[in-house]
Structure formats: C-alpha cells, structure tokens
Design a protein around this motif. Structure first.
Motif, PDB file in Angstrom:
ATOM      1  N   LEU A  57      26.651  26.913  52.337  1.00 32.60           N
ATOM      2  CA  LEU A  57      28.026  27.731  52.967  1.00 32.60           C
ATOM      3  C   LEU A  57      28.017  27.215  54.622  1.00 32.60           C
ATOM      4  N   SER A  58      26.999  27.016  54.739  1.00 32.55           N
ATOM      5  CA  SER A  58      27.135  26.697  56.093  1.00 32.55           C
ATOM      6  C   SER A  58      27.811  25.436  56.428  1.00 32.55           C
ATOM      7  N   LEU A  59      28.048  24.248  55.528  1.00 32.55           N
ATOM      8  CA  LEU A  59      29.182  24.104  55.868  1.00 32.55           C
ATOM      9  C   LEU A  59      30.479  24.059  54.948  1.00 32.55           C
ATOM     10  N   CYS A  60      30.047  25.151  54.374  1.00 29.51           N
ATOM     11  CA  CYS A  60      31.428  25.533  53.910  1.00 29.51           C
ATOM     12  C   CYS A  60      32.250  25.814  55.244  1.00 29.51           C
ATOM     13  N   ARG A  61      31.241  26.667  55.860  1.00 28.84           N
ATOM     14  CA  ARG A  61      31.919  28.131  57.036  1.00 28.84           C
ATOM     15  C   ARG A  61      31.954  26.787  58.406  1.00 28.84           C
ATOM     16  N   GLY A  62      31.284  25.225  58.765  1.00 32.13           N
ATOM     17  CA  GLY A  62      31.105  25.012  60.102  1.00 32.13           C
ATOM     18  C   GLY A  62      32.024  23.590  59.888  1.00 32.13           C
ATOM     19  N   ILE A  63      31.923  23.106  58.586  1.00 29.88           N
ATOM     20  CA  ILE A  63      32.250  21.546  58.297  1.00 29.88           C
ATOM     21  C   ILE A  63      33.509  21.556  57.558  1.00 29.88           C
ATOM     22  N   PHE A  64      33.618  22.054  56.399  1.00 31.69           N
ATOM     23  CA  PHE A  64      34.473  21.904  55.247  1.00 31.69           C
ATOM     24  C   PHE A  64      36.028  22.605  55.760  1.00 31.69           C
ATOM     25  N   GLY A  66      36.778  25.757  56.059  1.00 26.99           N
ATOM     26  CA  GLY A  66      36.783  27.772  55.670  1.00 26.99           C
ATOM     27  C   GLY A  66      36.596  27.409  53.427  1.00 26.99           C
ATOM     28  N   CYS A  67      35.579  28.307  52.956  1.00 26.20           N
ATOM     29  CA  CYS A  67      35.490  28.620  51.763  1.00 26.20           C
ATOM     30  C   CYS A  67      36.483  28.974  50.716  1.00 26.20           C
ATOM     31  N   ARG A  71      35.170  35.575  50.835  1.00 24.59           N
ATOM     32  CA  ARG A  71      34.665  35.945  51.947  1.00 24.59           C
ATOM     33  C   ARG A  71      32.753  35.744  51.089  1.00 24.59           C
ATOM     34  N   SER A  72      32.503  35.526  50.032  1.00 30.04           N
ATOM     35  CA  SER A  72      31.718  35.246  49.429  1.00 30.04           C
ATOM     36  C   SER A  72      31.700  34.057  47.977  1.00 30.04           C
ATOM     37  N   PRO A  73      31.780  33.501  48.529  1.00 28.45           N
ATOM     38  CA  PRO A  73      32.099  32.286  47.554  1.00 28.45           C
ATOM     39  C   PRO A  73      30.542  32.143  46.457  1.00 28.45           C
ATOM     40  N   SER A  74      30.947  32.091  44.778  1.00 32.60           N
ATOM     41  CA  SER A  74      29.899  31.524  44.445  1.00 32.60           C
ATOM     42  C   SER A  74      29.251  30.153  44.560  1.00 32.60           C
ATOM     43  N   PHE A  75      28.302  29.452  44.118  1.00 39.24           N
ATOM     44  CA  PHE A  75      27.498  28.226  44.033  1.00 39.24           C
ATOM     45  C   PHE A  75      28.228  27.207  43.766  1.00 39.24           C
ATOM     46  N   ALA A  76      28.643  28.075  42.473  1.00 38.99           N
ATOM     47  CA  ALA A  76      29.980  26.425  41.854  1.00 38.99           C
ATOM     48  C   ALA A  76      31.251  26.903  42.564  1.00 38.99           C
ATOM     49  N   ASP A  77      31.900  27.417  43.048  1.00 38.93           N
ATOM     50  CA  ASP A  77      32.612  27.516  44.668  1.00 38.93           C
ATOM     51  C   ASP A  77      32.243  26.508  45.743  1.00 38.93           C
ATOM     52  N   ASN A  84      35.101  18.506  47.198  1.00 36.06           N
ATOM     53  CA  ASN A  84      35.928  18.238  47.224  1.00 36.06           C
ATOM     54  C   ASN A  84      36.537  17.451  48.867  1.00 36.06           C
ATOM     55  N   PHE A  85      36.041  18.248  50.076  1.00 35.64           N
ATOM     56  CA  PHE A  85      35.881  17.318  51.090  1.00 35.64           C
ATOM     57  C   PHE A  85      35.229  16.404  51.369  1.00 35.64           C
ATOM     58  N   VAL A  86      34.443  16.061  50.759  1.00 38.58           N
ATOM     59  CA  VAL A  86      33.388  14.751  50.771  1.00 38.58           C
ATOM     60  C   VAL A  86      34.297  13.820  50.131  1.00 38.58           C
ATOM     61  N   ARG A  87      34.846  13.826  48.978  1.00 37.40           N
ATOM     62  CA  ARG A  87      35.899  12.706  48.460  1.00 37.40           C
ATOM     63  C   ARG A  87      36.715  12.667  49.063  1.00 37.40           C
ATOM     64  N   GLN A  88      37.419  13.595  49.730  1.00 37.96           N
ATOM     65  CA  GLN A  88      39.138  13.104  51.121  1.00 37.96           C
ATOM     66  C   GLN A  88      38.709  13.498  51.949  1.00 37.96           C
ATOM     67  N   LYS A  89      37.740  13.240  52.415  1.00 34.14           N
ATOM     68  CA  LYS A  89      37.618  12.478  54.116  1.00 34.14           C
ATOM     69  C   LYS A  89      36.755  11.439  53.962  1.00 34.14           C
ATOM     70  N   TRP A  90      35.624  10.657  52.630  1.00 40.40           N
ATOM     71  CA  TRP A  90      35.099   9.783  52.967  1.00 40.40           C
ATOM     72  C   TRP A  90      35.312   9.332  51.493  1.00 40.40           C
ATOM     73  N   GLY A  91      36.136   9.252  50.953  1.00 43.71           N
ATOM     74  CA  GLY A  91      36.006   8.487  49.791  1.00 43.71           C
ATOM     75  C   GLY A  91      34.761   8.461  48.725  1.00 43.71           C
TER      76      GLY A  91
END
Length: 222
Positions: A57-64, A66-67, A71-77, A84-91
């Motif tokens: 959740l912290s990474l989603c709000r600060g690095i990814f 957005g979520c 406002r209250s994403p599930s663990f699966a979300d 998806n972020f890690v795959r797109q940014k660093w492969g």
C-alpha cells in the motif's frame, strides 16, 4: 514511500527475521522440516502477510503512481499493481524472484497468499494451524524481503549519503532474480559498515559505487 518510511518497514522485517533466527533453535531449517507447523510459525506468517500488505500500500501510493483510483484496494489489487509496475519499469517478473535463507540449500520462489494461512486464522484455526508450516513462514517473510528490496530499488536517484537499508538480516541472505542478486549484504568503509545493497539487474556491474564512498560495494555474502 520515502527512505524514512522504507526503514520503518525494514525494522519490522528485521524483527521477523529475528523470530526466524530464534526458531532455528527448535526447528532445523532443512528440507525435511518444511511441513512442520506450530503456533509460533502461524504468528510469523500472519504478521509477515499483514506487513506485506502495508508495504504494498505504501509503495502503491509513493512509487507505483497510485492505486488504480481505488481508496481501499484489496491485497490482490495491490499485488497485481506492484507486479505490473516492476515488470514495466525493470523488466522483472516478481514470480521469478528467489529468496535465499540461512541453513537451506535451496532458495524459495517469491510467493505469499492471504488465504494460506493468514486469511483463515480467524475463521478456521484448526485447519489454518496445519498450514502454518515452516515452508509458508519462509514464503511470507521472503515476500516481505522481496517487496522491501524492490521498494529500495524504486527510491529516486541520487540517494542520500546514507541511502542503504541497515542493519542486515541474519536469516534472509539474498534476493535473486534469474541468477542476479537484487539485494544482499555488502560491506562499506565507515558506519554502519554493512548494509543491504540493492541494484537493478539492468545496471552494469561497473556502475556500483565504490565501497569507500557513501554507497555499498559489491556484496559480501556468506
């Protein structure tokens, strides 16, 4: 998420790593014991799973970035957004990340699920207890180490002089992607002398900072 936030989560991870170190006095970390279950392992799994969700959740709000408008994403979300972020940014395919543990000859693939057994604790203690195995405890703590390593990788450059995570864990030894170390202990000249050194698999080895500078040098793993 900034470095201060990341270090707060890192301290919590170190507490869980210390729990695993204590458990090694009673359960040998060996392939033959991976299905051993106990209440203490159950506690470690539950706390690690909750912390993974907090880190995501912290990474989603600060690095990814957005979520996904939730406002209250599930663990699966959160898990999907992070992967998806890690795959797109660093492969990097998070599902291919391995975590190496002290005393085990084989690494464990990154995997954590809120349904086994953390999510079933309140409603099925007997069944959940049997799932509270050493295998699942290593998976849960390994998942936390993985996301913290990736979170450190996502901090903006250049990092501040003391921009590495420390102290280093004792039981979690390396986070590896397809043979390349994403995170591992490394020595530095000057306090704190040993840090958790993080580097993208896309970075060339020669780009690592000199050990005598503020960053960590090439890893010195056991």
């Amino acid at each position: 998420m900034n470095l201060s936030d990341l270090r707060a989560h890192w301290d919590y991870f170190l507490a869980l790593d210390e729990d695993l170190r204590t458990l090694r006095r009673y359960i040998a970390f060996h392939e033959d014991n991976l299905e051993t279950f106990s209440l203490e392992l159950h506690r470690v799994i539950q706390m690690a799973a909750l912390e993974v969700e907090a880190v995501l959740l912290s990474l989603c709000r600060g690095i990814f970035g957005g979520c996904g408008g939730k406002r209250s994403p599930s663990f699966a979300d959160l898990d999907l957004l992070g992967k998806n972020f890690v795959r797109q940014k660093w492969g990097i395919g998070v599902e291919d990340i391995e975590v190496h543990f002290l005393g085990l000859g084989v690494p464990w693939i990154h995997r954590v699920s809120r349904s086994t057994p953390g999510g079933t604790l309140k409603h099925g203690r007997t069944q959940a207890l049997k799932k509270a195995t050493l295998r699942h405890a290593l998976m849960a703590v390994g998942a936390l180490a993985t996301w913290l390593t990736l979170g450190s990788l996502g901090l903006p450059e250049p990092r501040e002089p003391d921009g590495n995570l420390h102290p280093v864990p004792e039981v979690v030894r390396r986070v590896v992607y397809r043979g390349y170390s994403l995170g591992e202990p490394a020595h530095v000249f000057g306090p704190p002398y040993e840090v958790w050194y993080v580097e993208s698999p896309n970075a060339h080895t020669l780009s690592r900072p000199d050990p005598g500078q503020s960053g960590a040098g090439p890893g010195a793993t056991p």
